[in-house]
Design an enzyme around this catalytic site. Structure first.
Site, PDB file in Angstrom:
ATOM      1  CB  SER A  45      32.516  50.181  35.287  1.00 21.41           C
ATOM      2  OG  SER A  45      33.734  50.228  35.957  1.00 21.41           O
ATOM      3  CG  HIS A  75      28.968  48.141  33.060  1.00 21.29           C
ATOM      4  ND1 HIS A  75      28.403  49.280  33.561  1.00 21.29           N
ATOM      5  CD2 HIS A  75      29.845  47.722  34.013  1.00 21.29           C
ATOM      6  CE1 HIS A  75      28.905  49.550  34.750  1.00 21.29           C
ATOM      7  NE2 HIS A  75      29.773  48.618  35.040  1.00 21.29           N
ATOM      8  CG  ASN A 113      28.930  53.654  37.113  1.00 22.16           C
ATOM      9  OD1 ASN A 113      28.255  53.375  38.104  1.00 22.16           O
ATOM     10  ND2 ASN A 113      29.911  52.900  36.689  1.00 22.16           N
TER      11      ASN A 113
HETATM   12  P1  NAI Z   1      39.298  41.672  40.063  1.00 21.66           P
HETATM   13  O1  NAI Z   1      40.544  42.352  40.418  1.00 21.66           O
HETATM   14  O2  NAI Z   1      38.474  41.014  41.108  1.00 21.66           O
HETATM   15  O3  NAI Z   1      39.624  40.546  38.953  1.00 21.66           O
HETATM   16  C1  NAI Z   1      40.388  40.789  37.814  1.00 21.66           C
HETATM   17  C2  NAI Z   1      41.046  39.480  37.390  1.00 21.66           C
HETATM   18  O4  NAI Z   1      41.633  39.672  36.105  1.00 21.66           O
HETATM   19  C3  NAI Z   1      42.172  39.023  38.312  1.00 21.66           C
HETATM   20  O5  NAI Z   1      41.916  37.685  38.703  1.00 21.66           O
HETATM   21  C4  NAI Z   1      43.434  39.136  37.459  1.00 21.66           C
HETATM   22  O6  NAI Z   1      44.364  38.110  37.713  1.00 21.66           O
HETATM   23  C5  NAI Z   1      42.876  38.999  36.062  1.00 21.66           C
HETATM   24  N1  NAI Z   1      43.686  39.622  35.014  1.00 21.66           N
HETATM   25  C6  NAI Z   1      44.289  40.828  35.038  1.00 21.66           C
HETATM   26  N2  NAI Z   1      44.891  41.057  33.858  1.00 21.66           N
HETATM   27  C7  NAI Z   1      44.628  39.993  33.069  1.00 21.66           C
HETATM   28  C8  NAI Z   1      44.955  39.661  31.729  1.00 21.66           C
HETATM   29  N3  NAI Z   1      45.658  40.484  30.967  1.00 21.66           N
HETATM   30  N4  NAI Z   1      44.487  38.512  31.250  1.00 21.66           N
HETATM   31  C9  NAI Z   1      43.775  37.661  31.996  1.00 21.66           C
HETATM   32  N5  NAI Z   1      43.458  37.910  33.279  1.00 21.66           N
HETATM   33  C10 NAI Z   1      43.860  39.077  33.797  1.00 21.66           C
HETATM   34  O7  NAI Z   1      38.437  42.748  39.237  1.00 21.66           O
HETATM   35  P2  NAI Z   1      36.846  42.863  39.080  1.00 21.66           P
HETATM   36  O8  NAI Z   1      36.307  43.635  40.199  1.00 21.66           O
HETATM   37  O9  NAI Z   1      36.295  41.528  38.786  1.00 21.66           O
HETATM   38  O10 NAI Z   1      36.732  43.804  37.788  1.00 21.66           O
HETATM   39  C11 NAI Z   1      37.072  43.343  36.517  1.00 21.66           C
HETATM   40  C12 NAI Z   1      36.519  44.280  35.472  1.00 21.66           C
HETATM   41  O11 NAI Z   1      35.131  44.451  35.650  1.00 21.66           O
HETATM   42  C13 NAI Z   1      37.119  45.672  35.423  1.00 21.66           C
HETATM   43  O12 NAI Z   1      37.187  46.081  34.077  1.00 21.66           O
HETATM   44  C14 NAI Z   1      36.100  46.492  36.155  1.00 21.66           C
HETATM   45  O13 NAI Z   1      36.098  47.828  35.760  1.00 21.66           O
HETATM   46  C15 NAI Z   1      34.822  45.819  35.738  1.00 21.66           C
HETATM   47  N6  NAI Z   1      33.719  46.016  36.676  1.00 21.66           N
HETATM   48  C16 NAI Z   1      33.903  45.838  38.012  1.00 21.66           C
HETATM   49  C17 NAI Z   1      32.849  46.017  38.892  1.00 21.66           C
HETATM   50  C18 NAI Z   1      33.025  45.829  40.364  1.00 21.66           C
HETATM   51  O14 NAI Z   1      32.155  46.288  41.125  1.00 21.66           O
HETATM   52  N7  NAI Z   1      34.069  45.179  40.839  1.00 21.66           N
HETATM   53  C19 NAI Z   1      31.520  46.401  38.413  1.00 21.66           C
HETATM   54  C20 NAI Z   1      31.414  46.491  36.986  1.00 21.66           C
HETATM   55  C21 NAI Z   1      32.496  46.332  36.178  1.00 21.66           C
END
Ligand code: NAI
Length: 507
Positions: A120, A141, A191
């Site tokens: 994001s 996104h 955003n």
């Molecule tokens: P989260 O923390 O819930 O999940 C991330 C997952 O990625 C974790 O399970 C972690 O173990 C895994 N992970 C981390 N590094 C890794 C790697 N190198 N290889 C494989 N797995 C890996 O995070 P969330 O909230 O799901 O966000 C993920 C992405 O989505 C980020 O880039 C964030 O900016 C984007 N995003 C998040 C939003 C939100 O509201 N949470 C909205 C839109 C985009």
């Protein structure tokens, strides 16, 4: 491009599992990978529960629920992604980690496999720069929760092949989502457009114009938004939204329109971050937002006379029509009687500026916001100058609340509350259009679906009157001297040429 049938999802957190859900529901095979095997297992379990619930509610057949779950396959290693036509990453928000992942994926997948990032806040071009074939990389996104937020921004990096974005847009439709196409610029569309409500709400609060709850009530009940800025900030929580405000401001090299506020910095430092902490701009008791009681309307004084300044013909017409309907004791004349309450209806000016320019007595003067039609509005905004005397404040409050519609009394502010927040929202959207970050239609689509605004900001500017929005911004800029309010060229030109804000250049 091959038809996308198998997708890889890397990162099984909140976003990854949501993407896996809508993909599997659309009949795609999903390979789900995470560095934590437990995250994959817990994602599959969460998906099973979601689909069971949907099946119980009759929204999904039991067999379809089972089939969807079987389509989500846990991947033990990245190499399991070899047969994917698309891999979407939703891992930790760090450029170096995402770059390493994409470089590693390139060694696994076929030449024409698309690599997409759900980032994001990071640049798609910067992520793609680590790839041998950056043309296959694009942004995808989604919003949280993915299944309910039916919009996805498809972001073209500088080297992204247009067919890659086309394929992602097509897939989004297959998954029941609306794709909007954006250039690789900070905040993309949603955003970026979302800066208006929050940062201007914070400016209003910082100028001590009104309380947080008053600002929210005005934005909901006068301007028709689902939530005001402080309710929204409490929902997203300041540990998320304050860094986003700072990051977008910095990424646009200190663009005044996005200037964050020390209010959120202090509150974040103090842990008053929002609903999830039980305390934010509001306190929450058992999850219920506590809203301070409003000042009741005072009694209407005897022998009151009310004079409305004719300076702004539309505001005058709206104010006098309302006051007549309320049976208020209006008097006419080109100047007010010496013992009359004075009502001014400025656009983008505060009461102080309006009364001093019109040579009116500030002690007896109040402002009434007439940007939105007063008829049928659920709330009215009444504004005071620092010299307005309490008896005239109370008289105006009583007269305007005669039919029981609540009146919010605010302190002096160029553009009241609704005018300045709404004009800022429209102005930022205009500038997104001017920079060709997205088409006008996609800007409005993205904002209505992604932010839940009642209408897109460009359509809103058209509906309220582009000339009026420009007048509001120019006056706020003049009164405050703040570059933040300088009108976008997109807006200025469309006013000059009588065009809609949704109209792109003809040639
Ligand atoms: P989260 O923390 O819930 O999940 C991330 C997952 O990625 C974790 O399970 C972690 O173990 C895994 N992970 C981390 N590094 C890794 C790697 N190198 N290889 C494989 N797995 C890996 O995070 P969330 O909230 O799901 O966000 C993920 C992405 O989505 C980020 O880039 C964030 O900016 C984007 N995003 C998040 C939003 C939100 O509201 N949470 C909205 C839109 C985009």
């Amino acid at each position: 491009m091959k038809e996308i049938q198998t997708i890889g999802v890397v990162g099984a957190g909140a976003m990854g599992r949501g993407i896996a859900q809508i993909a599997a529901q659309a009949g795609l095979r999903v390979r789900l990978y995470d560095t934590s095997a437990e995250a994959v297992a817990s994602a599959r379990e969460a998906l099973r529960q979601t689909w069971d619930k949907l099946a119980q509610k009759g929204k999904l057949g039991a067999a379809d629920a089972q089939a969807a779950l079987e389509r989500v396959v846990a991947a033990g290693a990245l190499s399991d992604m070899a047969d994917c036509q698309l891999v979407v990453e939703a891992i930790v928000e760090r450029l170096d980690v995402k770059r390493d992942l994409f470089a590693a994926l390139e060694g696994v997948v076929a030449e024409d496999c698309i690599l997409a990032s759900n980032t994001s806040s990071l640049s798609i071009t910067a992520i793609a720069a680590a790839c041998k074939r950056p043309q296959r990389v694009a942004g995808y996104h989604f919003f949280n929760p993915v299944a309910l937020m039916k919009v996805v921004e498809v972001i073209d990096g500088l080297r992204s092949a247009p067919e890659v974005g086309d394929a992602l847009a097509e897939l989004a439709r297959r998954m029941g989502h609306t794709p909007v196409r954006a250039k690789d610029m900070p905040g993309f569309i949603v955003n970026h457009a979302g800066r208006g409500m929050n940062t201007e709400g914070l400016r209003v609060a910082q100028e001590a114009v009104a309380s947080f709850a008053q600002v929210d009530a005005i934005m909901r009940e006068q301007a028709g938004f689902r939530m005001g800025p402080f309710e929204l900030l409490d929902l997203t929580a300041l540990d998320v939204s304050h860094p986003v405000m700072e990051s977008i401001y910095r990424q646009f090299y200190d663009e005044a329109r996005f200037r964050p506020s020390p209010i959120t910095a202090v509150r974040l430092a103090g842990g008053l971050i929002g609903r999830k902490a039980g305390e934010g701009f509001y306190t929450y008791v058992d999850g219920q937002k506590q809203v301070p009681a409003e000042t009741p309307a005072p009694a209407l004084p005897q022998n009151l006379k009310i004079w409305v300044s004719p300076k702004h013909p539309e505001g005058y017409a709206r104010a006098t029509a309302l006051l007549e309907k309320l049976g208020a004791p209006l008097i006419s004349g080109s100047t007010p009687a010496a013992d009359a309450l004075i009502i001014v209806t400025p656009y983008g000016e505060d009461v102080s500026t309006a009364v001093s320019a019109q040579g009116l007595d500030p002690a007896r003067s109040v402002g009434l916001d007439t940007l939105y039609a007063l008829d049928g509005a659920k709330r009215r905004s009444l504004m005071l100058s620092p010299a307005t005397q309490p008896q005239w404040r109370d008289a105006a409050h009583a007269a305007l609340a005669a039919d029981g519609v609540p009146v919010t009394v605010i302190q002096d502010s160029p553009g009241f509350v609704a005018q300045r927040i709404v004009a800022t929202i429209v102005n930022i959207a205009c500038d997104i259009a001017q920079q060709q970050i997205a088409t006008p239609e996609d800007i409005d689509r993205a904002v209505t679906l992604g932010l839940g605004y009642p209408t897109g900001p460009l359509a809103l500017g058209d509906a309220l009157g582009t000339t009026r929005i420009l007048e509001v911004l120019k006056n706020i800029e003049r009164v405050t001297g703040d570059q933040r309010y300088r009108p976008s060229l997109w807006l200025q030109r469309r006013v000059q040429l009588g065009m809609s804000l949704l109209e792109p250049a003809a040639a």
